[in-house]
Scaffold this motif. Structure first.
Motif, short mmCIF file in Angstrom:
data_model
loop_
_atom_site.label_atom_id
_atom_site.label_comp_id
_atom_site.label_asym_id
_atom_site.label_seq_id
_atom_site.Cartn_x
_atom_site.Cartn_y
_atom_site.Cartn_z
N LEU A 227 0.83 -1.19 0.00
CA LEU A 227 0.00 0.00 0.00
C LEU A 227 0.87 1.25 0.00
O LEU A 227 1.97 1.26 0.57
N GLU A 228 0.37 2.33 -0.63
CA GLU A 228 1.16 3.55 -0.76
C GLU A 228 1.55 4.11 0.60
O GLU A 228 2.66 4.64 0.77
N GLU A 229 0.62 4.02 1.58
CA GLU A 229 0.92 4.60 2.88
C GLU A 229 2.00 3.83 3.64
O GLU A 229 2.52 4.31 4.66
N GLU A 230 2.36 2.63 3.15
CA GLU A 230 3.40 1.84 3.81
C GLU A 230 4.79 2.11 3.24
O GLU A 230 5.78 1.64 3.78
N ILE A 231 4.85 2.88 2.16
CA ILE A 231 6.12 3.12 1.47
C ILE A 231 6.46 4.60 1.53
O ILE A 231 5.65 5.44 1.14
N PRO A 232 7.65 4.96 2.02
CA PRO A 232 8.04 6.38 2.03
C PRO A 232 8.28 6.87 0.61
O PRO A 232 8.73 6.11 -0.25
N PRO A 233 7.96 8.14 0.33
CA PRO A 233 8.19 8.68 -1.02
C PRO A 233 9.67 8.82 -1.30
O PRO A 233 10.47 8.94 -0.36
N PRO A 234 10.07 8.82 -2.58
CA PRO A 234 9.21 8.62 -3.75
C PRO A 234 8.89 7.14 -3.97
O PRO A 234 9.74 6.28 -3.71
N GLY A 236 8.20 5.39 -6.86
CA GLY A 236 8.87 4.73 -7.98
C GLY A 236 8.21 3.40 -8.31
O GLY A 236 6.98 3.30 -8.42
N ASN A 237 9.02 2.36 -8.43
CA ASN A 237 8.52 1.02 -8.73
C ASN A 237 8.31 0.17 -7.48
O ASN A 237 8.11 -1.04 -7.58
N ALA A 238 8.38 0.79 -6.28
CA ALA A 238 8.40 0.01 -5.05
C ALA A 238 7.19 -0.89 -4.88
O ALA A 238 7.32 -2.07 -4.50
N LEU A 239 6.00 -0.39 -5.16
CA LEU A 239 4.79 -1.19 -4.95
C LEU A 239 4.76 -2.40 -5.87
O LEU A 239 4.47 -3.52 -5.44
N ASN A 240 5.06 -2.19 -7.14
CA ASN A 240 5.06 -3.31 -8.06
C ASN A 240 6.21 -4.28 -7.78
O ASN A 240 6.06 -5.50 -7.89
N HIS A 241 7.36 -3.74 -7.38
CA HIS A 241 8.49 -4.61 -7.02
C HIS A 241 8.12 -5.48 -5.82
O HIS A 241 8.38 -6.69 -5.81
N ASN A 242 7.51 -4.88 -4.80
CA ASN A 242 7.12 -5.65 -3.62
C ASN A 242 6.08 -6.71 -3.95
O ASN A 242 6.12 -7.82 -3.42
N LEU A 243 5.15 -6.36 -4.83
CA LEU A 243 4.12 -7.33 -5.23
C LEU A 243 4.73 -8.50 -5.97
O LEU A 243 4.45 -9.67 -5.66
N ILE A 244 5.61 -8.23 -6.92
CA ILE A 244 6.24 -9.31 -7.69
C ILE A 244 7.08 -10.19 -6.78
O ILE A 244 7.06 -11.42 -6.86
N THR A 245 7.84 -9.56 -5.87
CA THR A 245 8.67 -10.33 -4.94
C THR A 245 7.81 -11.25 -4.07
O THR A 245 8.15 -12.41 -3.83
N ALA A 246 6.66 -10.73 -3.59
CA ALA A 246 5.77 -11.54 -2.77
C ALA A 246 5.19 -12.71 -3.56
O ALA A 246 5.07 -13.83 -3.04
N LEU A 247 4.86 -12.48 -4.81
CA LEU A 247 4.32 -13.55 -5.65
C LEU A 247 5.37 -14.62 -5.93
O LEU A 247 5.06 -15.81 -5.99
N LEU A 248 6.62 -14.19 -6.07
CA LEU A 248 7.70 -15.15 -6.34
C LEU A 248 8.03 -15.96 -5.10
O LEU A 248 8.18 -17.19 -5.17
N THR A 249 8.15 -15.31 -3.94
CA THR A 249 8.55 -16.02 -2.73
C THR A 249 7.45 -16.96 -2.23
O THR A 249 7.73 -17.90 -1.50
N SER A 250 6.19 -16.69 -2.61
CA SER A 250 5.08 -17.58 -2.24
C SER A 250 4.82 -18.63 -3.30
O SER A 250 3.90 -19.44 -3.15
N ALA A 251 5.62 -18.62 -4.38
CA ALA A 251 5.44 -19.55 -5.51
C ALA A 251 4.08 -19.40 -6.16
O ALA A 251 3.56 -20.34 -6.76
N THR A 252 3.48 -18.19 -6.07
CA THR A 252 2.23 -17.93 -6.77
C THR A 252 2.46 -17.87 -8.27
O THR A 252 1.64 -18.33 -9.06
#
Length: 269
Positions: A227-234, A236-252
């Motif tokens: 979520l945006e409120e969990e990431i300090p600005p700027p 950038g690609n942080a939200l999508n990077h975190n999402l992809i990393t979570a999908l990879l580490t969970s083998a989704t």
């Protein structure tokens, strides 16, 4: 006999290289028991042992060796200790340690570990080095079958619709190939590739972003850093990077999903 009894009461046990033999001949786990494993073996520590687990490059200076052939990894790169009922990670080395979700624990910093399986990565210039950590939440069941007969455990991934999987695999394809320092594709790149693969579905950057945003928000209750409120600005690609990393580490999602990006024309003779 005295030595055997002393060993059975010990609260710290070195583990063999093979994870399948971790608990063979050991007393049952109690909640809070810590397992730390590198490529060459590991250690098991009871929560009341009062023991500091040190890991790093030098086998002579640590309990768990990680990155032994990488000079960028510190000889004593980090430690895990029990504090106020929780296991706490400390970075003693020069390079950062990455937690699931992309959070970096920098030199001199600390981070509490959750009661679960947590892969830690020492982020070196040329590669990342995995250190596996597990904190037991309940007593482990004793083995009733040989390891050859035991069922293979599947990772607990998250459910995705066909459209979500397609868009997310396209967005994170650089991670799946893999590239040395991957980044998510831009929305326009995702739209261009999906339009090429599926020209009848009218893909746009706005539509691709909407699919990913809705998926990210749905999973944010289970995964921090989405979520945006969990990431300090700027951002950038942080939200999508975190999402992809979570999908990879969970083998989704995994490398096999790259087949979704195959050109349909290539399937015809």
């Amino acid at each position: 006999m005295a030595r055997t009894e002393h060993r059975s009461r010990s609260k710290v046990h070195l583990l063999p290289k093979s994870p399948a033999d971790d608990v063979a001949g050991l007393p049952p786990d109690v909640p809070g028991t810590l397992y730390v494993r590198g490529s060459g073996g590991g250690i098991r520590v009871a929560p009341d042992a009062g023991f500091e687990v040190v890991f790093g490059r030098s086998e002579l200076d640590v309990h768990v060796c990680v990155g032994p052939d990488d000079p960028y990894v510190s000889r004593r790169h980090g430690s895990i200790t029990r504090e106020d009922g929780h296991w706490v990670l400390r970075n003693l080395g020069t390079l950062p340690i990455r937690l699931p979700g992309g959070r970096l624990v920098l030199t001199g910093h600390r981070a509490p570990l959750t009661a679960a399986y947590t892969p830690l990565f020492i982020v070196a210039p040329e590669q990342e080095h995995l250190l596996e950590v597990r904190v037991v939440t309940a007593p482990a069941a004793r083995k009733t079958r040989s390891r050859e007969e035991a069922d293979t455990r599947e990772p607990n991934g998250w459910a995705l619709s066909d459209v979500e999987r397609l868009v997310l695999v396209c967005l994170g394809q650089r991670y799946l190939r893999p590239e040395p320092w991957p980044q998510p594709l831009t929305w326009s790149q995702v739209a261009d590739e999906l339009s090429r693969l599926r020209p009848d579905e009218q893909w746009t950057a706005k539509r691709a972003a909407h699919v990913v945003t809705q998926t990210r928000k749905r999973l944010s209750a289970k995964v921090p850093g989405l979520l945006e409120e969990e990431i300090p600005p700027p951002l950038g690609n942080a939200l999508n990077h975190n999402l992809i990393t979570a999908l990879l580490t969970s083998a989704t999602i995994g490398p096999a999903d790259l087949r979704l990006l195959d050109d349909p024309e290539d399937s015809h003779p």
